[in-house]
Enzyme design. Structure first.
Site, mmCIF file in Angstrom:
data_model
loop_
_atom_site.group_PDB
_atom_site.id
_atom_site.type_symbol
_atom_site.label_atom_id
_atom_site.label_comp_id
_atom_site.label_asym_id
_atom_site.label_seq_id
_atom_site.Cartn_x
_atom_site.Cartn_y
_atom_site.Cartn_z
ATOM 1 N N SER A 78 0.988 -1.554 0.268
ATOM 2 C CA SER A 78 0.378 0.208 -0.014
ATOM 3 C C SER A 78 1.043 0.966 0.313
ATOM 4 C CB SER A 78 -1.351 0.493 1.504
ATOM 5 O OG SER A 78 -1.662 0.961 1.645
ATOM 6 N N LEU A 79 1.090 1.991 1.384
ATOM 7 C CA LEU A 79 1.657 3.899 1.358
ATOM 8 C C LEU A 79 2.871 2.821 0.508
ATOM 9 C CD1 LEU A 79 2.142 6.131 1.231
ATOM 10 C CD2 LEU A 79 1.860 6.312 3.541
#
Length: 401
Positions: free
Chosen positions: A231-232
């Site tokens: 994700s991030l």
């Protein structure tokens, strides 16, 4: 893909919880039984019902442990740990000072720690030196032989915890002969909740100390270290790899080129302008109105304010402008796998931008919706994600004959 809910955020988080059944982080029946008592978009019910399930399964694990049933105890405690994390997910009014957030996140960590002590393969809780403190981590080892093995250093994302790593890649890696070094960095897990450390864009300042630590461990082959971001973490690890060149491979799940753009594409132009020009007295009330009717936006902006140490939603969004691979991606040298999800509601189009900017050897793979793998980070399709990832790593980290 909709799973149990029409609300996009509830659907995704329920799928995330259920998907971890693949590695012992859930039982599908428990997920279904919990979700049926939670109405659409009811965050209070989400907290209540997931907490009830976590506590019930935790009690099963405790009874099994007291009765000497090691495997049953481990299995139940792993599920309870994941359910506790799920329970506190939407509790974001004032998470830094909320005793319920602290209680549930502590229980998630503690139940996982007990489960880890019951695993068949060695697991070591570690403290990784970082600036004037340490970062909490786990080193999951294939065995206790001391043999140097290929190792994945795993970086979580915007809302992940250290314990979740086992369900995402840890169990799958161990089955394939890979060690995993997982950690909570600033803005994540216990580093945020217990130490008050906030996200920072220059993630090489985080990863380089982690690599330094990894190289002190004889069980980790120094020439076969792969950095993986989730994700991030797909931005964070790419940024780190641009400056940390002791890596043999990089996996971005999913690729993220510009975090600010991922926010502003969902905002009306006038709101973007107000944020950029610092007109927070106008921007924040509008953001507040949008948050009232959108579970995903409400959660994301609240979590961002907390994890980034921001003063308001507008302040948080401005802080994301530093999270870009512009002028950075071409500095990555190691072979890189960029993953994409066909129906990614958060980072759509971003993996292609990363791939286009890379000059190192790289591969872009899009996992499709019709295979059940099209959601952000391929939630609900962990077997397919791990098959693609580790097959690529096997090939990339194996010396040519």
């Amino acid at each position: 893909m909709r799973f149990l809910y029409e609300d996009e955020s509830f659907s995704y988080e329920a799928l995330r919880a259920a998907g971890f059944a693949n590695s012992g982080g859930a039982d599908l029946g428990e997920v279904l039984a919990t979700a049926r008592n939670i109405p659409e978009g009811d965050e209070d019910a989400w907290l209540r019902e997931w907490t009830k399930t976590a506590e019930r399964v935790h009690a099963i694990g405790t009874r099994a442990l007291n009765g000497g049933h090691r495997v049953s105890a481990r299995e139940a405690l792993l599920r309870a740990s994941s359910y506790y994390r799920t329970a506190e997910f939407y509790r974001r009014d004032d998470p830094a000072n909320d005793p319920e957030v602290k209680r549930l996140s502590t229980l998630s960590r503690e139940t996982f720690a007990t489960a880890a002590s019951l695993m068949d393969t060695p697991v070591e809780a570690v403290q990784i030196p970082y600036e004037d403190t340490t970062l909490p981590g786990y080193l999951f080892l294939v065995d206790d032989s001391g043999t140097p093995r290929p190792t994945v250093i795993f970086t979580s994302g915007f809302d992940s915890t250290l314990e979740e790593v086992y369900f995402v890649v840890g169990a799958a890696a161990l089955r394939r002969g890979y060690n995993v070094l997982a950690y909570d960095g600033p803005g994540q897990g216990a580093a945020l909740r217990e130490q008050g450390l906030f996200f920072r864009p220059d993630w090489e300042a985080v990863v380089t100390p982690v690599v330094d630590y990894a190289l002190t461990r004889p069980e980790i082959a120094p020439d076969r270290i792969a950095l993986m971001g989730y994700s991030l973490g797909g931005y964070l690890t790419a940024r780190a790899a641009a400056h940390e060149h002791r890596l043999a491979a990089l996996v971005l799940d999913d690729g993220l080129y510009d975090y600010y753009d991922a926010h502003t594409r969902m905002m009306p132009p006038f709101l973007t302008e107000w944020v950029e020009t610092g007109r927070d007295e106008l921007a924040n009330p509008v953001a507040g109105l949008m948050m009232k009717n959108n579970t995903q936006l409400r959660w994301a902006l609240r979590n961002g304010v907390w994890a980034f140490g921001a003063a308001s939603p507008a302040d948080y969004i401005r802080r994301t402008t530093d999270y870009t691979l512009e002028g950075v991606a071409q500095l990555i040298q190691c072979p890189t796998l960029v993953l994409d999800a066909e129906n990614d509601q958060f980072f759509r189009g971003q993996p292609q931008r990363v791939s286009d900017a890379l000059t190192c050897p790289h591969t872009l793979i899009t996992l499709p919706e019709d295979e059940g793998a099209g959601e952000h980070c391929h939630m609900g399709a962990m077997s397919r994600f791990n098959q693609i990832t580790f097959d690529w790593l096997d090939t990339t980290l194996t010396p040519a004959k």
